[in-house]
Write a protein that holds these residues in place. Structure first.
Motif, short mmCIF file in Angstrom:
data_model
loop_
_atom_site.label_atom_id
_atom_site.label_comp_id
_atom_site.label_asym_id
_atom_site.label_seq_id
_atom_site.Cartn_x
_atom_site.Cartn_y
_atom_site.Cartn_z
N GLY A 1 0.73 -1.23 -0.05
CA GLY A 1 -0.02 0.08 -0.03
C GLY A 1 0.92 1.16 0.01
O GLY A 1 0.44 2.39 0.29
N LEU A 2 1.94 1.13 -0.47
CA LEU A 2 2.99 2.20 -0.44
C LEU A 2 2.85 3.06 -1.78
O LEU A 2 2.71 2.11 -3.08
N PRO A 3 3.13 4.28 -2.02
CA PRO A 3 3.22 4.90 -3.50
C PRO A 3 4.60 4.61 -4.17
O PRO A 3 5.59 4.30 -3.66
N LYS A 4 4.07 3.87 -5.45
CA LYS A 4 5.11 3.32 -6.42
C LYS A 4 5.95 4.18 -6.69
O LYS A 4 7.17 3.93 -6.54
N THR A 5 5.85 5.46 -7.22
CA THR A 5 6.86 6.32 -7.71
C THR A 5 7.94 6.52 -7.07
O THR A 5 8.88 6.58 -6.85
N ALA A 6 7.20 6.98 -5.65
CA ALA A 6 8.18 7.56 -4.62
C ALA A 6 8.92 6.31 -3.90
O ALA A 6 10.23 6.45 -3.70
N SER A 7 8.39 5.12 -3.92
CA SER A 7 9.23 3.92 -3.47
C SER A 7 10.31 3.61 -4.17
O SER A 7 11.34 3.33 -3.80
N VAL A 8 10.09 3.69 -5.57
CA VAL A 8 11.09 3.27 -6.55
C VAL A 8 12.35 4.38 -6.49
O VAL A 8 13.40 3.91 -6.50
N LEU A 9 11.91 5.39 -6.42
CA LEU A 9 12.95 6.49 -6.38
C LEU A 9 13.76 6.32 -4.95
O LEU A 9 14.97 6.45 -5.07
N VAL A 10 13.03 6.04 -3.83
CA VAL A 10 13.86 5.88 -2.45
C VAL A 10 14.67 4.55 -2.49
O VAL A 10 15.74 4.83 -2.23
N ALA A 11 14.29 3.77 -3.05
CA ALA A 11 15.03 2.41 -3.31
C ALA A 11 16.23 2.71 -4.24
O ALA A 11 17.18 2.27 -3.83
N ALA A 12 16.12 3.28 -5.06
CA ALA A 12 17.07 3.81 -6.08
C ALA A 12 18.04 4.63 -5.39
O ALA A 12 19.57 4.37 -5.43
N ALA A 13 17.74 5.40 -4.45
CA ALA A 13 18.69 6.38 -3.81
C ALA A 13 19.34 5.59 -2.52
O ALA A 13 20.46 5.59 -2.47
N VAL A 14 18.76 4.57 -2.03
CA VAL A 14 19.43 3.65 -0.97
C VAL A 14 20.50 2.96 -1.75
O VAL A 14 21.50 2.92 -1.02
N VAL A 15 20.33 2.25 -2.77
CA VAL A 15 21.20 1.30 -3.64
C VAL A 15 22.42 2.48 -3.87
O VAL A 15 23.50 1.96 -3.56
N ILE A 16 22.39 3.49 -4.38
CA ILE A 16 23.36 4.39 -4.83
C ILE A 16 24.20 4.86 -3.59
O ILE A 16 25.25 4.76 -3.69
#
Length: 551
Positions: free
Chosen positions: A159-174
């Motif tokens: 139930g989390l927002p997809k766009t924001a979650s994808v960008l946060v995941a990308a930031a965590v990886v980087i």
């Protein structure tokens, strides 16, 4: 995490090695311990051995758990939902394949200090060096897209927002990889690896029949009342997702970046076994709990995606099981994106002469981090663009990985028999026989997969015909090699290998290696492989484009 540091003892000066980045030489600073560069103390006590193992743990664990990524979640749960536990035996058969392939690349990394792509370039020429890097780059870029598709499926269920979650995941990886500290990255990666253990409580919550699981794990069989062609393609997908080309490039370069030398080979092998056990347990758990969750329901045999699996688990075992599965999928997608991106950045750094080490900060390795971050951001953007053909991209990645499997294994086998490269560490006869058999099987599976993509209505009889033709071709090739050996008067075992002084032997600098000599048979074989791969890749890409355009 606690840190263990071993007592140092002065060592004799080491011979000049071939390492391409001076950051690859120095103390081993692992997630769980440190070993000083000049520490040559013998490890006699159990405590000393355990401290050494803790310091070494990382490469084998990360490469194996990273392979249980979003694509693997989809493949293993598809097997469970569509066929129950009848394909569990494939995991047992893959264990020796996983070990032998990854043991060879960790040996190459520790002994040579040079990445996989660069060794291919140096020993087989510019074409194969360029081919290996280009196909790795393209395949990995698409694979990273599938990792972020996994992120969207997981956060969608939560139930989390997809766009924001994808960008946060990308930031965590980087951010995790860009601090200039190898230890910080490895600690993050090890924590993510521990997250994969969430699959175990799901297994016990769903509680599949242990006796049936044990039987299907050790007794090969095919699902009843199923199309052989569909089952074969899923088996190929299991092989492709478990023995992926990026693993070879990642493990070799990561071993080098961690500064592991031949002296610690047996500890790194133990690390590899730890990773294999965790990945097999995770895969078996997914097949098991998915099988029991969908048995007797309308969803059995109708796999859609991993999000559907989470909902099915919730319906069968409760909300907790669904949430744990979604979190495990999110965790797997993040570690998969990290490992696959790093394998590409390492390979390009090796070939292009860029500084390429996690020991360096962004200022000290701009090109390396630019490739790494660029791949992550590009994949994340593709996933959040409305209307992107995500399902087709996932299918394309699995297909191309299956087609390219033989190439990676062939060069791995040839490099591990190159005495100029590995010296006393070259393969033994048993390893060569087993790996040659594996390569033959991978070629057969690759041909079947290519044919299935080009001819979607491929029948079971046609698949059996392809297997028979490939088998005959393999026997003819083996017969030709044996005939040539006898005519030339070559020994069946070759020149004996002097393995004395293995622990201190390192490959000399690349410019000191003798020029490789390829026999006529190998040249013909490599040319045939080159032609097949180019034609197969072109045909598969054309077919994928046709599907994307609705043809």
């Amino acid at each position: 995490m606690t840190e263990t540091t071993l007592t140092t003892h002065p060592a004799a000066p080491a011979p000049r090695a071939a390492v391409l980045d001076d950051a690859h030489v120095g103390d081993i600073r692992g997630a769980l311990g440190t070993i000083k560069q000049d520490d040559t103390a013998p490890r006699h006590s159990l405590s000393a051995k355990l401290k050494t193992l803790l310091a070494i743990i990382g490469p084998g664990l990360i490469v194996m758990v990273g392979d249980n990524d979003a694509g693997a979640f989809g493949t293993y749960t598809q097997a469970g939902q569509n066929y129950g536990t009848r394909l569990l035996w494939t995991l047992l058969l893959l264990v020796p394949v996983l070990y032998v392939n990854q043991e060879m690349v960790l040996r190459l990394g520790a002994v040579t200090g040079v990445g996989h792509a660069r060794l291919i370039l140096e020993r087989f020429g510019k074409f194969w060096g360029a081919f290996s890097v280009i196909d790795l780059f393209l395949l990995n870029a698409l694979t990273i897209v599938t990792e972020f598709i996994g992120v969207t499926l997981a956060v969608g269920y939560l139930g989390l927002p997809k766009t924001a979650s994808v960008l946060v995941a990308a930031a965590v990886v980087i951010v995790a990889a860009s601090t200039g500290s190898f230890r910080r990255f490895e600690r993050t990666a090890v924590l993510l690896c521990l997250g994969s253990l969430l699959l175990i409580p799901i297994y016990f919550i769903a509680h599949p029949a242990t006796s049936q699981m044990a039987h299907d794990f050790v007794v090969p069989g095919l699902p009843a009342h199923s199309q052989l062609s569909d089952v074969m393609l899923l088996i190929i997908a299991i092989v492709g997702t478990t023995v992926a080309p990026w693993q070879l490039f990642f493990q070799q370069s990561y071993v080098i970046d961690k500064r592991i030398t031949p002296r610690f080979m047996r500890y790194e092998k133990a690390d590899l076994w730890l990773g294999i056990v965790i990945v097999v347990l995770g895969a078996a758990a997914m097949m098991g709990f998915t099988a029991v969750a969908f048995a007797g329901t309308g969803g059995f045999g109708k796999f859609d995606d991993a999000a559907g699996v989470a909902h099915g688990l919730e319906a069968y075992a409760g909300k907790t099981a669904g949430v744990l599965f979604a979190i495990a999928l999110l965790d797997a997608s993040i570690i998969g994106a990290s490992a696959v991106s790093l394998s590409t950045a390492y390979a390009l750094g090796d070939v292009l002469g860029l500084k390429h080490s996690l020991h360096r900060g962004i200022k000290g390795a701009k090109g390396f981090y630019a490739v790494f971050a660029g791949l992550i951001l590009a994949a994340a953007i593709i996933v959040i663009i409305p209307g992107s053909p995500l399902g087709l991209l996932t299918e394309g990645v699995q297909t191309l990985a299956g087609v390219l499997l033989p190439s990676a294994s062939v060069f791995l086998l040839l490099l591990c028999n190159d005495r100029a490269v590995l010296g006393p560490w070259v393969n033994g006869k048993a390893t060569n026989v087993f790996t040659s058999f594996v390569v033959a099987v991978l070629v057969t599976l690759s041909v079947i997969l290519t044919a299935a993509v080009l001819f979607p209505d491929l029948t079971s009889a046609a698949i059996l015909d392809i297997m028979a033709i490939c088998g005959v071709a393999g026997l003819l090739a083996l017969g030709y090699a044996e005939l040539r050996r006898r005519r030339k008067g070559w020994s069946s075992s070759g020149r004996p290998v002097d393995r004395t002084g293995k622990e201190t032997w390192r490959m000399p600098p690349l410019d000191q290696l003798p020029a490789p000599v390829l026999s006529t048979g190998r040249k013909v074989g490599l040319t045939a492989l080159r032609t097949y791969l180019l034609v197969a890749m072109a045909l598969v890409i054309v077919r994928i484009v046709q599907l994307a355009m609705g043809a």
